[in-house]
Design an enzyme around this catalytic site. Structure first.
Site, PDB file in Angstrom:
ATOM      1  N   CYS B  86      84.976 -60.537  56.349  1.00  9.35           N
ATOM      2  CA  CYS B  86      83.280 -61.572  56.058  1.00  9.35           C
ATOM      3  C   CYS B  86      83.171 -62.805  56.484  1.00  9.35           C
ATOM      4  O   CYS B  86      82.715 -62.208  57.702  1.00  9.35           O
ATOM      5  CB  CYS B  86      84.881 -62.397  55.115  1.00  9.35           C
ATOM      6  SG  CYS B  86      83.497 -63.216  53.810  1.00  9.35           S
ATOM      7  N   HIS B 196      87.163 -58.232  51.115  1.00 11.20           N
ATOM      8  CA  HIS B 196      88.471 -58.722  51.243  1.00 11.20           C
ATOM      9  C   HIS B 196      89.532 -57.613  51.040  1.00 11.20           C
ATOM     10  O   HIS B 196      90.333 -58.010  49.758  1.00 11.20           O
ATOM     11  CB  HIS B 196      88.963 -60.314  50.915  1.00 11.20           C
ATOM     12  CG  HIS B 196      87.820 -61.080  51.448  1.00 11.20           C
ATOM     13  ND1 HIS B 196      88.298 -62.095  52.939  1.00 11.20           N
ATOM     14  CD2 HIS B 196      86.388 -61.659  50.626  1.00 11.20           C
ATOM     15  CE1 HIS B 196      87.596 -63.033  52.638  1.00 11.20           C
ATOM     16  NE2 HIS B 196      86.181 -62.700  51.956  1.00 11.20           N
ATOM     17  N   GLU B 198      92.485 -57.837  52.429  1.00 14.00           N
ATOM     18  CA  GLU B 198      93.503 -58.119  52.570  1.00 14.00           C
ATOM     19  C   GLU B 198      94.136 -59.102  51.021  1.00 14.00           C
ATOM     20  O   GLU B 198      94.947 -59.736  51.089  1.00 14.00           O
ATOM     21  CB  GLU B 198      93.694 -59.615  53.452  1.00 14.00           C
ATOM     22  CG  GLU B 198      93.105 -61.022  53.742  1.00 14.00           C
ATOM     23  CD  GLU B 198      91.771 -60.674  53.546  1.00 14.00           C
ATOM     24  OE1 GLU B 198      91.399 -58.736  53.102  1.00 14.00           O
ATOM     25  OE2 GLU B 198      91.043 -61.467  53.593  1.00 14.00           O
TER      26      GLU B 198
END
Lengths: 85, 222
Positions: B86, B196, B198
């Site tokens: 990002c 994302h 994660e």
């Protein structure tokens, strides 16, 4: 020495913000607006008094930070150049 | 696997990234403040998501000139894996470690939702745990994720298999050219992506498909 720097999107790079502004102008009743491109404007104060040296420094400043040359062009205008050139 | 997460003023996903790295690699990562000049001896450097410097000037532009970025560039040159997610992707592009730029989303709106990602290159150090063509869900949250590069650069990225992830099933959330969601550098040790992973590592997230990206690096450096 003062400098005025304008950063503009290169031709062909989509400018959705400019398009939105163009649309808003149409909504306000401004007719005949055929295009809007949004850019950035910077005023930079330099200690340098030599116009050529100032221009060289500003060129580097623009290329390294103020503009992303993948999508943007920049133009440098020097104000109150001491030499009066 | 030892890893470091760079923290800039305005980063806000560094905790998610630190948690994901510790959970998946089993080793506590190091958080490094942007004013540092050196990085510890690590196998992976991560630039996390967020809004470094409030997106002033251009997204990632100021962060890309931070002290620590010279050390990140050195690590990248030495072959250490570098991942930007990002805002981290935006910073990698602004720093020149990856080509192109992330522009304002074509529709001008911030997007926060899940997209479908297609693995376009399953041979990279960041995607080898996936199958080519595999499609997995992953969240995005950004206002400036519209990947752009000149036609010649895009052609080169495509030709060299450096588009690693693509938005699939019409879920391109930002207008990115060729539905590009993630790209690699020429050596293949630097990757940037807008989504994302994660935030897709536990059932609580709605799925665990994001683990594959970290497990790929884990396997690559083993």
């Amino acid at each position: 020495m003062k400098a005025r720097i304008t950063v503009t999107l290169k031709n062909g790079v989509l400018d959705p913000q400019g398009k939105a502004i163009e649309g808003a102008l149409g909504s306000l009743g401004f007719e005949g607006v055929e295009g809007v491109r949004q850019g950035k404007y910077f005023e930079v104060d330099l200690a340098e008094t030599d116009a050529a040296k100032a221009r060289a420094a500003l060129d580097e400043i623009c290329a390294k930070l103020l503009a992303n040359t993948v999508i943007e062009n920049y133009a440098i205008e020097l104000a109150d150049a001491k030499s009066g050139k | 696997m030892k890893s470091a997460v760079i923290v800039f003023p305005g980063s806000n996903r560094e905790r998610d990234m630190l948690y994901a790295l510790e959970t998946i690699t089993g080793v506590k990562p190091v958080a490094v403040w942007h004013t540092e000049h050196e990085l510890p001896d690590v196998d992976l450097v991560v630039l996390p998501g967020g809004f470094s410097y409030g997106d002033y000037l251009r997204t990632g532009a100021i962060a890309a000139r931070a002290n620590i970025m010279a050390a990140v560039a050195k690590k990248a040159a030495d072959g250490v894996r570098v991942l930007g997610v990002c805002n981290g992707f935006q910073i990698l592009c602004e720093s020149g470690l990856l080509p192109g730029v992330l522009m304002r989303n074509a529709h001008l709106r911030f997007v926060c939702r899940n997209v479908d990602l297609e693995v376009a290159n399953a041979d990279s150090d960041f995607t080898k745990k996936y199958a080519k063509g595999q499609i997995w869900p992953c969240p995005v949250a950004h206002g400036d994720g519209n990947y752009f590069a000149d036609a010649e650069t895009v052609k080169r990225l495509e030709g060299e298999g450096r588009v690693s992830l693509r938005y699939a099933n019409g879920t391109n959330p930002n207008g990115s050219v060729n539905d590009i969601a993630g790209i690699l550098n020429a050596k293949g040790n630097v990757m940037g992506l807008m989504p994302h992973p994660e935030n897709m590592i536990e059932p609580l997230n709605g799925g665990t498909a994001g683990r594959g990206l970290f497990e790929s690096v884990l396997e690559a450096v083993a």
